[in-house]
Design an enzyme around this catalytic site. Structure first.
Site, short mmCIF file in Angstrom:
data_model
loop_
_atom_site.label_atom_id
_atom_site.label_comp_id
_atom_site.label_asym_id
_atom_site.label_seq_id
_atom_site.Cartn_x
_atom_site.Cartn_y
_atom_site.Cartn_z
N LYS A 292 26.04 -2.45 32.08
CA LYS A 292 25.53 -1.47 30.84
C LYS A 292 27.15 -1.53 29.90
O LYS A 292 28.33 -2.29 30.33
CB LYS A 292 26.16 0.01 31.58
N ARG B 190 21.09 14.93 36.56
CA ARG B 190 21.76 14.03 35.06
C ARG B 190 20.06 13.39 35.03
O ARG B 190 19.76 13.56 33.55
CB ARG B 190 22.35 13.08 35.19
N HIS C 137 22.19 8.34 42.84
CA HIS C 137 23.44 7.63 42.19
C HIS C 137 24.15 9.11 42.77
O HIS C 137 24.20 10.27 42.85
CB HIS C 137 23.44 7.86 40.89
N ARG D 258 24.77 -0.69 43.88
CA ARG D 258 25.83 -1.14 42.39
C ARG D 258 26.74 -0.38 41.93
O ARG D 258 26.91 0.87 40.75
CB ARG D 258 24.59 -0.18 41.49
N TYR E 269 53.72 5.84 11.73
CA TYR E 269 53.11 7.80 11.61
C TYR E 269 54.27 8.65 11.78
O TYR E 269 54.19 8.48 13.36
CB TYR E 269 51.97 6.96 11.35
N CYS F 31 48.93 2.76 15.62
CA CYS F 31 47.98 3.07 14.58
C CYS F 31 46.54 2.44 15.05
O CYS F 31 46.59 1.73 16.32
CB CYS F 31 48.54 2.15 13.55
N MET F 32 46.15 2.36 13.54
CA MET F 32 44.62 2.17 13.90
C MET F 32 44.33 0.71 14.35
O MET F 32 43.62 0.31 15.66
CB MET F 32 43.64 2.48 12.65
N ASP F 33 45.36 -0.25 13.76
CA ASP F 33 44.99 -1.62 13.78
C ASP F 33 46.55 -2.37 14.42
O ASP F 33 46.30 -3.47 14.07
CB ASP F 33 44.61 -2.49 12.43
C1 LIG Z 1 27.51 3.37 36.08
C2 LIG Z 1 26.49 3.31 37.50
C3 LIG Z 1 27.08 2.92 38.34
C4 LIG Z 1 27.75 1.63 38.36
O1 LIG Z 1 29.20 3.04 39.20
P1 LIG Z 1 30.99 2.19 39.49
O2 LIG Z 1 31.04 4.09 39.20
O3 LIG Z 1 30.59 1.70 37.57
O4 LIG Z 1 30.47 1.92 40.66
C5 LIG Z 1 25.93 2.09 39.50
N1 LIG Z 1 24.69 3.53 39.46
C6 LIG Z 1 24.77 4.57 38.08
C7 LIG Z 1 22.73 5.23 38.30
C8 LIG Z 1 25.24 4.19 37.47
O5 LIG Z 1 24.95 5.15 36.02
#
Ligand SMILES: *Cc1c(COP(=O)(O)O)cnc(C)c1O
Length: 358
Positions: free
Chosen positions: A36, A128, A155, A211, A254, A301-303
């Site tokens: 993601k 969530r 999760h 994951r 700045y 700065c920004m850039d």
């Molecule tokens: C982002 C996410 C992960 C990975 O989490 P990490 O802390 O980066 O290992 C796993 N499962 C779900 C549902 C997530 O949203």
């Protein structure tokens, strides 16, 4: 002719490969790799083909329907799981692409197209997304009856903390749901562990995937360092665009936050907060110039940002390192910016070119 970027993220395929191997070995399962937010800022076109070619990667997980579409195209034939609820019209498109759909209610289960594969999402305490454990079993039964229950997952909210009591409680609630689900022709793919859980718990009974996100890209909470030899996958560099001398008593950038105590050689670097380098790191940030740590001078700065290069042999066009795998990592930059590695990495902007390191 396409003009060159002023900042580039070098992606180290060997580090990613070794991290994935180590995490899969510790979890005792193949990985459902979270990619993601542009693979945590590393770039989908760079990371997805590498991940899809790794023997321990079962599939890829994404946060939005649009990401699912992009990742499915980059990894033909690889399972992709969407982690957030799609709208009904999106479900139809995603199912046609083979994307696995998260399901958390009977209504969602009943609305699935017949060819869609589902992962039952159980809310064991994150609050969530997902079905509460007492409702999840019924949804799982319905999905199993329809022949669409490929996976079931939850999760953790606190698995990256030293105190694992709540994570244990979440695991207990998840195991109870797993135990109550009906047998399916193919064993259902249960998955729960994020990176923190893999590092803290190792193999978890009954789990068939894991994951790990941030850990795959090489970052580990301080109390878990040393559990696995994970290495950061990215080096961030930006070019010197200008060199000049700030005279003693003059201020730089700045708001005049920094004043030169003596004549100072200043390099202006082509990266700023619009590229994701945290503005809050002002007054603390350092960069590597020819391998030497040098302070950023005054406001970021920004850039652009300015660096003290007094006494160094630096030319316009040279590359300065903002972070890299060994010393001066994203962990340092995040601390200077009062934030976390996740936010720094995913905040890297489009102007930063992602390239595979040789
Ligand atoms: C982002 C996410 C992960 C990975 O989490 P990490 O802390 O980066 O290992 C796993 N499962 C779900 C549902 C997530 O949203």
């Amino acid at each position: 002719m396409t003009l060159a970027a002023r900042a580039r993220a070098l992606i180290h395929p060997d580090h990613l490969h070794a991290n994935l191997t180590a995490l899969a070995a510790r979890s005792g399962t193949p990985l459902l790799l979270p990619v993601k937010a542009g693979a945590y800022g590393h770039g989908l076109p760079q990371i997805v083909p590498l991940a899809a070619a790794h023997p321990d990667v079962w599939g890829l997980a994404v946060a939005t329907p649009r990401e699912a579409q992009v990742v499915a195209a980059l990894a033909p034939g690889r399972p992709v799981l969407l982690l957030t609820p799609p709208t009904p019209p999106e479900v139809a498109v995603l199912a046609d692409l083979g994307v696995r759909i998260p399901v958390a209610s009977l209504a969602e289960a009943d609305a699935l197209p017949a060819h869609a594969r589902a992962h039952l999402k159980v809310d064991t305490g994150m609050n969530r997304l997902g079905a509460r454990p007492e409702e999840a079993v019924e949804v799982g039964v319905r999905l199993a009856e329809r022949g669409q229950l490929e996976g079931v997952y939850t999760h953790f909210a606190t698995a990256d903390e030293p105190d694992l009591r709540f994570a244990h409680e979440q695991l207990r609630r998840f195991q109870a749901v797993l135990d109550a689900l009906p047998a399916t022709p193919e064993p259902v793919l249960a998955h729960a562990a994020n990176g923190g859980a893999i590092l803290s718990f190792g193999a978890l009974p009954g789990m068939r995937l894991a994951r790990p996100g941030l850990a795959s890209y090489g970052y580990v909470p301080a109390h878990l360092r040393g559990v696995l030899p994970l290495r950061p996958v990215m080096t961030l560099e930006a070019q010197v665009t200008h060199l000049h001398t700030a005279l003693a008593g003059e201020t730089v950038s700045y708001n005049g936050l920094w004043r030169a105590p003596q004549d100072t050689q200043v390099a202006t670097i082509g990266i700023g907060y619009a590229d994701g380098y945290p503005r809050n790191a002002t007054r603390r940030a350092q960069v590597l110039v020819n391998g030497e740590r040098r302070p950023v001078l005054g406001r970021i700065c920004m850039d652009q940002l300015m660096v003290d290069v007094t006494g160094l042999n630096v030319s316009r066009g040279d590359w300065v390192t903002l972070w890299q795998p060994d010393t001066l990592t994203v962990t340092d930059v995040a601390a200077w910016g009062d934030t976390i590695e996740y936010e720094v990495l995913t905040g890297l902007g489009d102007r930063v070119e992602r390239v595979l390191a040789p």
